[in-house]
Design a protein around this motif. Structure first.
Motif, PDB file in Angstrom:
ATOM      1  N   THR A  94       0.881   0.989  15.589  1.00 35.73           N
ATOM      2  CA  THR A  94      -0.097   2.008  15.965  1.00 35.73           C
ATOM      3  C   THR A  94      -1.141   1.453  16.926  1.00 35.73           C
ATOM      4  O   THR A  94      -1.498   0.268  16.853  1.00 35.73           O
ATOM      5  CB  THR A  94      -0.801   2.581  14.720  1.00 35.73           C
ATOM      6  OG1 THR A  94      -1.835   3.476  15.116  1.00 35.73           O
ATOM      7  CG2 THR A  94      -1.397   1.489  13.854  1.00 35.73           C
ATOM      8  N   GLU A 107      -2.941   8.384  18.650  1.00 35.35           N
ATOM      9  CA  GLU A 107      -3.739   9.374  17.939  1.00 35.35           C
ATOM     10  C   GLU A 107      -4.092  10.559  18.839  1.00 35.35           C
ATOM     11  O   GLU A 107      -3.948  10.494  20.057  1.00 35.35           O
ATOM     12  CB  GLU A 107      -5.019   8.733  17.388  1.00 35.35           C
ATOM     13  CG  GLU A 107      -5.880   8.101  18.462  1.00 35.35           C
ATOM     14  CD  GLU A 107      -7.124   7.445  17.904  1.00 35.35           C
ATOM     15  OE1 GLU A 107      -8.021   8.191  17.469  1.00 35.35           O
ATOM     16  OE2 GLU A 107      -7.196   6.205  17.895  1.00 35.35           O
ATOM     17  N   PHE A 140      -4.945   2.597   9.604  1.00 33.58           N
ATOM     18  CA  PHE A 140      -4.115   2.984   8.467  1.00 33.58           C
ATOM     19  C   PHE A 140      -3.874   1.863   7.457  1.00 33.58           C
ATOM     20  O   PHE A 140      -2.862   1.833   6.757  1.00 33.58           O
ATOM     21  CB  PHE A 140      -2.779   3.531   8.987  1.00 33.58           C
ATOM     22  CG  PHE A 140      -2.964   4.712   9.902  1.00 33.58           C
ATOM     23  CD1 PHE A 140      -3.067   5.994   9.391  1.00 33.58           C
ATOM     24  CD2 PHE A 140      -3.081   4.535  11.280  1.00 33.58           C
ATOM     25  CE1 PHE A 140      -3.270   7.080  10.228  1.00 33.58           C
ATOM     26  CE2 PHE A 140      -3.283   5.616  12.129  1.00 33.58           C
ATOM     27  CZ  PHE A 140      -3.384   6.893  11.597  1.00 33.58           C
ATOM     28  N   PHE A 194       2.894   4.615  17.401  1.00 31.26           N
ATOM     29  CA  PHE A 194       2.080   5.803  17.158  1.00 31.26           C
ATOM     30  C   PHE A 194       0.776   5.756  17.940  1.00 31.26           C
ATOM     31  O   PHE A 194       0.138   4.710  18.067  1.00 31.26           O
ATOM     32  CB  PHE A 194       1.734   5.909  15.668  1.00 31.26           C
ATOM     33  CG  PHE A 194       2.881   6.350  14.800  1.00 31.26           C
ATOM     34  CD1 PHE A 194       3.407   7.628  14.920  1.00 31.26           C
ATOM     35  CD2 PHE A 194       3.423   5.487  13.860  1.00 31.26           C
ATOM     36  CE1 PHE A 194       4.456   8.044  14.114  1.00 31.26           C
ATOM     37  CE2 PHE A 194       4.467   5.896  13.047  1.00 31.26           C
ATOM     38  CZ  PHE A 194       4.996   7.180  13.169  1.00 31.26           C
ATOM     39  N   LEU A 250       0.288   9.757  14.932  1.00 24.69           N
ATOM     40  CA  LEU A 250      -0.184   9.495  13.575  1.00 24.69           C
ATOM     41  C   LEU A 250      -1.690   9.710  13.641  1.00 24.69           C
ATOM     42  O   LEU A 250      -2.407   8.944  14.269  1.00 24.69           O
ATOM     43  CB  LEU A 250       0.153   8.065  13.143  1.00 24.69           C
ATOM     44  CG  LEU A 250       0.150   7.787  11.647  1.00 24.69           C
ATOM     45  CD1 LEU A 250       1.166   8.667  10.921  1.00 24.69           C
ATOM     46  CD2 LEU A 250       0.453   6.320  11.373  1.00 24.69           C
ATOM     47  N   ASP A 251      -2.144  10.784  13.047  1.00 28.45           N
ATOM     48  CA  ASP A 251      -3.519  11.237  13.229  1.00 28.45           C
ATOM     49  C   ASP A 251      -4.472  10.557  12.253  1.00 28.45           C
ATOM     50  O   ASP A 251      -4.316  10.683  11.035  1.00 28.45           O
ATOM     51  CB  ASP A 251      -3.559  12.757  13.012  1.00 28.45           C
ATOM     52  CG  ASP A 251      -4.827  13.400  13.545  1.00 28.45           C
ATOM     53  OD1 ASP A 251      -5.882  12.724  13.530  1.00 28.45           O
ATOM     54  OD2 ASP A 251      -4.774  14.566  13.954  1.00 28.45           O
ATOM     55  N   ASN A 287       1.369  13.807   8.964  1.00 28.91           N
ATOM     56  CA  ASN A 287       1.442  12.346   9.083  1.00 28.91           C
ATOM     57  C   ASN A 287       2.575  11.791   8.222  1.00 28.91           C
ATOM     58  O   ASN A 287       3.294  10.871   8.625  1.00 28.91           O
ATOM     59  CB  ASN A 287       0.121  11.702   8.648  1.00 28.91           C
ATOM     60  CG  ASN A 287      -0.940  11.723   9.738  1.00 28.91           C
ATOM     61  OD1 ASN A 287      -0.653  12.027  10.897  1.00 28.91           O
ATOM     62  ND2 ASN A 287      -2.166  11.406   9.367  1.00 28.91           N
TER      63      ASN A 287
END
Length: 332
Positions: free
Chosen positions: A226, A277, A231, A275, A299-300, A321
């Motif tokens: 990401t 955002e 995360f 990923f 992937l928020d 997600n």
């Protein structure tokens, strides 16, 4: 890893004085356009706090978010009017370490009922790489702390604590319980409703946690890549490994060395997706994907809800997600 424009404390202090002077005769906040009656005036720092305040407060609160939809929270610059509105609030809910400008303004606001969500659960240290299924990676995580510091976050004041607690439904539920109790104390007349609303929300978060546990139990890989190292708690909760491309400006090209490193990790761990955002540029992700043969996906980190969000609220976006992670990780 967006470029964070943090406001110096001195600038905030000056703006506080200006804001209070300009608004000394004003009795409504940005969102309280009259007609709120006896509702509790609640100021939330950004979306994850706003969601809790609205869901738990229900009809008894009028919630103002300092971070408007589409604004990256870390980039927030408070106006004198916003700073003044904080001081007029009955209750302020924020998360220390995400928005230093907000932290400073709240500290100087004099509001009695201020709640820091970070005190309602346990914060942990996370490097760019966070492994939940193999705790033998402590040394690697420690080495990655340099990357984490480079992602522009103020990860708390002590030991680089990661503030992204809302991305773990279990920790978010702990925060929700604390918010519920604090609202009961701040507004005893409606305590029963706050208690009931909290129980309903916690129930939804428990279901979300179960969905994640079940949905990510059997996957082809445990590693995801990401552009925003947000995360860590989610990875740890569900036995995954987060590989963050930390310290790279989303608007700039990643270094050849980091591209090679990600490529090696992706091959070794069978990672398929980079990923990015919703509130930041996807340039870094697309560059990496092109150079490493990986796919891209969203992937928020749920720092704000916009028309581009894959869902109308926290629960819906977290479900999106989960679907994105299942696809990327090869859920069976």
């Amino acid at each position: 890893m967006n470029v964070r424009r943090l406001i110096p404390t001195t600038a905030v202090a000056g703006a506080v004085v200006l804001g209070l002077t300009a608004l000394s005769a004003c009795s409504t906040s940005d969102a309280a356009d009259g007609g709120n009656g006896d509702k509790l005036k609640v100021t939330a720092s950004f979306y994850p706090m706003q969601f809790l305040a609205e869901r738990i407060g229900g009809e008894h609160v009028a919630v103002t978010s300092l971070t408007k939809p589409g604004v990256e929270p870390h980039d927030l610059e408070l106006t004198p009017r916003q700073i003044g509105s904080i001081s007029e609030s009955d209750y302020v809910l924020y998360l220390k370490g995400i928005q230093p400008a907000v932290d400073d303004a709240i500290k100087q606001s004099g509001v009695k009922n201020t709640v820091d969500a970070a005190t309602l659960t346990t914060l942990e240290d996370h490097g760019s790489e966070v492994s939940g299924h193999d705790h033998g990676h402590e040394e690697e995580a420690h080495e990655d702390e340099e990357h984490a510091e480079g992602d522009g976050h103020n990860h708390g004041e002590e030991g680089g604590a990661d503030p992204h607690i809302w991305l773990d439904p279990v920790k978010y539920a702990e925060v929700a319980k604390g918010v519920g109790k604090s609202l009961e104390k701040a507004d005893p007349d409606h305590a029963a409703d706050y208690k009931k609303n909290t129980e309903v929300l916690v129930g939804e978060l428990d279901k979300l946690n179960t969905a994640y546990e079940t949905g990510l139990k059997n996957t082809a890989t445990k590693t995801f890549i990401t552009t925003h190292s947000a995360f860590g708690y989610l990875a740890e909760r569900y036995g995954l490994t987060q590989q963050g491309i930390a310290g790279i400006d989303p608007e700039a090209e990643p270094s050849p060395a980091r591209i090679q490193e990600i490529h090696t990790i992706a091959e070794k761990e069978k990672a398929t997706t980079v990923f990015f955002e919703t509130l930041a540029s996807d340039r870094t992700a697309k560059t990496l994907a092109k150079d490493t043969g990986l796919k891209t996906g969203v992937l928020d980190p749920l720092e704000g809800i916009t028309k581009k969000s894959q869902g109308a609220d926290y629960i819906e976006v977290m479900e999106s997600n989960l679907s994105a992670l299942q696809k990327a990780l090869g859920a069976k």
